[in-house]
Design an enzyme around this catalytic site. Structure first.
Site, PDB file in Angstrom:
ATOM      1  N   ASP A  64      10.179  -4.041  -4.014  1.00  0.00           N
ATOM      2  CA  ASP A  64      10.382  -3.893  -2.573  1.00  0.00           C
ATOM      3  C   ASP A  64      11.145  -5.070  -1.988  1.00  0.00           C
ATOM      4  O   ASP A  64      11.433  -6.051  -2.683  1.00  0.00           O
ATOM      5  CB  ASP A  64       9.028  -3.701  -1.862  1.00  0.00           C
ATOM      6  CG  ASP A  64       7.950  -4.672  -2.374  1.00  0.00           C
ATOM      7  OD1 ASP A  64       8.315  -5.700  -2.983  1.00  0.00           O
ATOM      8  OD2 ASP A  64       6.766  -4.396  -2.163  1.00  0.00           O
ATOM      9  N   ASP A 131      -5.039  -3.650   2.052  1.00  0.00           N
ATOM     10  CA  ASP A 131      -5.153  -2.297   2.612  1.00  0.00           C
ATOM     11  C   ASP A 131      -4.908  -1.222   1.548  1.00  0.00           C
ATOM     12  O   ASP A 131      -4.782  -0.047   1.867  1.00  0.00           O
ATOM     13  CB  ASP A 131      -4.188  -2.108   3.800  1.00  0.00           C
ATOM     14  CG  ASP A 131      -2.721  -2.171   3.396  1.00  0.00           C
ATOM     15  OD1 ASP A 131      -2.410  -2.393   2.204  1.00  0.00           O
ATOM     16  OD2 ASP A 131      -1.858  -1.984   4.284  1.00  0.00           O
ATOM     17  N   HIS A 133      -2.284  -1.009  -0.521  1.00  0.00           N
ATOM     18  CA  HIS A 133      -0.889  -0.665  -0.852  1.00  0.00           C
ATOM     19  C   HIS A 133      -0.498  -1.180  -2.235  1.00  0.00           C
ATOM     20  O   HIS A 133      -1.032  -2.178  -2.721  1.00  0.00           O
ATOM     21  CB  HIS A 133       0.099  -1.156   0.225  1.00  0.00           C
ATOM     22  CG  HIS A 133       0.324  -2.622   0.278  1.00  0.00           C
ATOM     23  ND1 HIS A 133       0.621  -3.290   1.447  1.00  0.00           N
ATOM     24  CD2 HIS A 133       0.329  -3.582  -0.676  1.00  0.00           C
ATOM     25  CE1 HIS A 133       0.799  -4.574   1.198  1.00  0.00           C
ATOM     26  NE2 HIS A 133       0.626  -4.775  -0.084  1.00  0.00           N
ATOM     27  N   GLU A 138       2.308   1.788   2.226  1.00  0.00           N
ATOM     28  CA  GLU A 138       1.140   1.600   3.077  1.00  0.00           C
ATOM     29  C   GLU A 138       0.307   2.884   3.127  1.00  0.00           C
ATOM     30  O   GLU A 138       0.791   3.959   2.737  1.00  0.00           O
ATOM     31  CB  GLU A 138       1.607   1.210   4.490  1.00  0.00           C
ATOM     32  CG  GLU A 138       2.436  -0.074   4.547  1.00  0.00           C
ATOM     33  CD  GLU A 138       1.623  -1.353   4.329  1.00  0.00           C
ATOM     34  OE1 GLU A 138       0.607  -1.333   3.605  1.00  0.00           O
ATOM     35  OE2 GLU A 138       2.028  -2.393   4.887  1.00  0.00           O
TER      36      GLU A 138
END
Ligand code: PGA
Length: 255
Positions: A64, A131, A133, A138
């Site tokens: 990413d 979270d 990810h 996400e």
């Protein structure tokens, strides 16, 4: 089921991760590595650098990149990958790919094309966000998603603010390999350390497969190795079984 290995510390995880890369490169000197950024994979890169392997024919694809940062900003993943992966491991910069180059609206498809042309990722190193990810996928990400632009959650922006002068400087958008892209890699190596990752890790490894916890997509992959320390493993219901299975791991079975 993923093979979950509960290690003593990050150093042991780094050594095992480096061993997996070394074994791969020994039979495939032009292997394709999937590389992650963040703090988690650093012990693997450190252990690999210490082995001084010839990785000059290896290709690498990052997961990413932020959108909106100059590619040469110190926090950009172009810079981070150059600093933490390409240089210390002695990779050929021409074989190292990070998404987000060229016109943004074409960058996702172009990255997918580059991955395909390289023959796909042999070993994908992954961290996991608090979270849930993986990459920057996400919660709510399609389990079949490919490389595309995403919006970061506030939680991820806060987690990553330590690399910036202030939270306001953390970009809101990113480009990330999709969950479908990650699933195409031949072997997934997910690492997690510390109490802060315990809930996300347990949900990813043992919870329902759901877009609510993007990391849970690893349960759909036939070859996954999870390297965790005690603290990140503290919410795993089957921790005793993972320890037992690893203690009895057949010597013929690769990591
Ligand atoms: P970290 O990030 O390794 O810095 O904890 C992991 C991630 O967000 O994937």
């Amino acid at each position: 089921m993923a093979e979950v290995i509960i290690v003593a510390d990050e150093e042991q995880a780094g050594a095992l991760g480096a061993e997996a890369v070394a074994a791969l490169v020994a039979w495939k000197p032009d292997a394709v590595l999937g590389v992650a950024t963040g703090s988690t994979p650093l012990p693997v890169y450190r252990a690999l650098a210490a082995r001084s392997l010839d990785l000059s024919r290896v290709s690498a694809f990052a997961l990413d990149e932020y959108v909106g940062l100059p590619l040469d900003a110190p926090q950009s993943y172009h810079s981070v990958i150059a600093r933490e992966v390409t240089e210390p491991l002695g990779l050929d910069p021409a074989r190292v790919h990070v998404p987000g180059e060229g016109p943004l609206e074409e960058a996702g498809e172009a990255y997918e094309r580059d991955l395909r042309d390289a023959g796909g990722v042999d070993l994908q190193i992954l961290g996991i966000g608090t979270d849930g990810h993986i990459g920057f996928n996400e919660p709510g990400s399609s389990l079949a998603s490919l490389t595309r632009i995403k919006t970061l959650t506030e939680q991820t922006r806060r987690d990553n603010a330590r690399f910036f002068r202030s939270l306001e400087e953390v970009p809101i958008h990113c480009i990330t390999q999709g969950l479908g892209t990650i699933l195409r890699a031949r072997h997934l190596l997910l690492l997690a350390f510390g109490e802060g990752k315990a809930d996300a890790l347990a949900a990813a490894v043992e919870g329902p497969v759901s877009a609510r916890v993007p990391g849970s997509v690893i349960q759909l992959h036939p070859r996954v190795t999870v390297l965790v320390d005690d603290r990140a493993a503290s919410r795993l219901e089957y921790a005793d079984y993972y320890r037992y299975a690893y203690a009895n791991k057949p010597s013929w079975q690769p990591l």
